[in-house]
Design a protein around this motif. Sequence first.
Motif, PDB file in Angstrom:
ATOM      1  N   ASN A 101      42.373 -12.164  10.155  1.00 35.43           N
ATOM      2  CA  ASN A 101      41.893 -11.971   8.777  1.00 35.43           C
ATOM      3  C   ASN A 101      41.025 -10.728   8.582  1.00 35.43           C
ATOM      4  O   ASN A 101      39.938 -10.786   8.018  1.00 35.43           O
ATOM      5  CB  ASN A 101      41.126 -13.213   8.306  1.00 35.43           C
ATOM      6  CG  ASN A 101      41.933 -14.472   8.490  1.00 35.43           C
ATOM      7  OD1 ASN A 101      43.080 -14.548   8.072  1.00 35.43           O
ATOM      8  ND2 ASN A 101      41.355 -15.460   9.153  1.00 35.43           N
ATOM      9  N   VAL A 102      41.535  -9.583   9.048  1.00 32.96           N
ATOM     10  CA  VAL A 102      40.785  -8.334   8.893  1.00 32.96           C
ATOM     11  C   VAL A 102      41.710  -7.207   8.447  1.00 32.96           C
ATOM     12  O   VAL A 102      42.922  -7.271   8.612  1.00 32.96           O
ATOM     13  CB  VAL A 102      40.067  -7.924  10.201  1.00 32.96           C
ATOM     14  CG1 VAL A 102      38.972  -8.915  10.554  1.00 32.96           C
ATOM     15  CG2 VAL A 102      41.040  -7.751  11.350  1.00 32.96           C
ATOM     16  N   VAL A 103      41.091  -6.171   7.888  1.00 32.66           N
ATOM     17  CA  VAL A 103      41.779  -4.915   7.591  1.00 32.66           C
ATOM     18  C   VAL A 103      41.194  -3.885   8.541  1.00 32.66           C
ATOM     19  O   VAL A 103      39.969  -3.744   8.642  1.00 32.66           O
ATOM     20  CB  VAL A 103      41.554  -4.474   6.128  1.00 32.66           C
ATOM     21  CG1 VAL A 103      42.209  -3.126   5.871  1.00 32.66           C
ATOM     22  CG2 VAL A 103      42.091  -5.523   5.164  1.00 32.66           C
ATOM     23  N   VAL A 112      37.309  -2.703   8.388  1.00 37.97           N
ATOM     24  CA  VAL A 112      36.777  -2.168   7.138  1.00 37.97           C
ATOM     25  C   VAL A 112      36.675  -3.244   6.058  1.00 37.97           C
ATOM     26  O   VAL A 112      36.039  -3.018   5.028  1.00 37.97           O
ATOM     27  CB  VAL A 112      37.611  -0.964   6.617  1.00 37.97           C
ATOM     28  CG1 VAL A 112      37.510   0.200   7.599  1.00 37.97           C
ATOM     29  CG2 VAL A 112      39.046  -1.345   6.360  1.00 37.97           C
ATOM     30  N   LYS A 113      37.291  -4.402   6.308  1.00 37.09           N
ATOM     31  CA  LYS A 113      37.237  -5.491   5.331  1.00 37.09           C
ATOM     32  C   LYS A 113      37.615  -6.795   6.012  1.00 37.09           C
ATOM     33  O   LYS A 113      38.436  -6.813   6.916  1.00 37.09           O
ATOM     34  CB  LYS A 113      38.195  -5.197   4.179  1.00 37.09           C
ATOM     35  CG  LYS A 113      38.155  -6.214   3.061  1.00 37.09           C
ATOM     36  CD  LYS A 113      39.083  -5.821   1.927  1.00 37.09           C
ATOM     37  CE  LYS A 113      39.029  -6.851   0.828  1.00 37.09           C
ATOM     38  NZ  LYS A 113      39.916  -6.496  -0.289  1.00 37.09           N
ATOM     39  N   ARG A 114      37.047  -7.875   5.528  1.00 31.21           N
ATOM     40  CA  ARG A 114      37.425  -9.227   5.973  1.00 31.21           C
ATOM     41  C   ARG A 114      38.308  -9.841   4.896  1.00 31.21           C
ATOM     42  O   ARG A 114      38.071  -9.644   3.698  1.00 31.21           O
ATOM     43  CB  ARG A 114      36.203 -10.093   6.185  1.00 31.21           C
ATOM     44  CG  ARG A 114      35.248  -9.496   7.201  1.00 31.21           C
ATOM     45  CD  ARG A 114      35.200 -10.280   8.452  1.00 31.21           C
ATOM     46  NE  ARG A 114      34.288  -9.636   9.394  1.00 31.21           N
ATOM     47  CZ  ARG A 114      34.558  -9.505  10.674  1.00 31.21           C
ATOM     48  NH1 ARG A 114      35.675  -9.990  11.153  1.00 31.21           N
ATOM     49  NH2 ARG A 114      33.711  -8.930  11.480  1.00 31.21           N
ATOM     50  N   LEU A 115      39.339 -10.573   5.303  1.00 37.22           N
ATOM     51  CA  LEU A 115      40.281 -11.203   4.378  1.00 37.22           C
ATOM     52  C   LEU A 115      40.107 -12.710   4.364  1.00 37.22           C
ATOM     53  O   LEU A 115      39.604 -13.295   5.330  1.00 37.22           O
ATOM     54  CB  LEU A 115      41.724 -10.874   4.797  1.00 37.22           C
ATOM     55  CG  LEU A 115      42.104  -9.401   4.846  1.00 37.22           C
ATOM     56  CD1 LEU A 115      43.477  -9.246   5.481  1.00 37.22           C
ATOM     57  CD2 LEU A 115      42.078  -8.805   3.450  1.00 37.22           C
TER      58      LEU A 115
END
Length: 124
Positions: A101-103, A112-115
Amino acid sequence: MFQGLAMRFGVYVGPRSVMGAGLHFSHPTSVVIGDRLVLGERCRLYQQVTLAGAPGGEEAFPRLGNDVVVYPGAKVIGEGRVGNNVIIGANAVVNRSFGDNVVLAGVPARIVKRLEPVDESSLS
């Protein structure tokens, strides 16, 4: 099958690699999937993606979890591995392990982001 992919689209797949169901090549040109790699289900690979292992033991070969999207020019090399529901940005270089769950983006890749986690029941 592997020879047909190479000749028609310029996609090389190592003969001992394992592909999960639903693998999708969005723009199948200049894609390299090295030998003895494991790709999860529903992965999407864009053009000029390279997935390659490093010399060494079995642990040195990258693996993609389920529902991974690899955008153009990205590389997963050496000990690079990613979990489920991961997006790898264009031209990123993944050379170590990341979870779910990441970008990922950059050289070397970083989160750069968590999903939000994917609801597995909605995928059936």
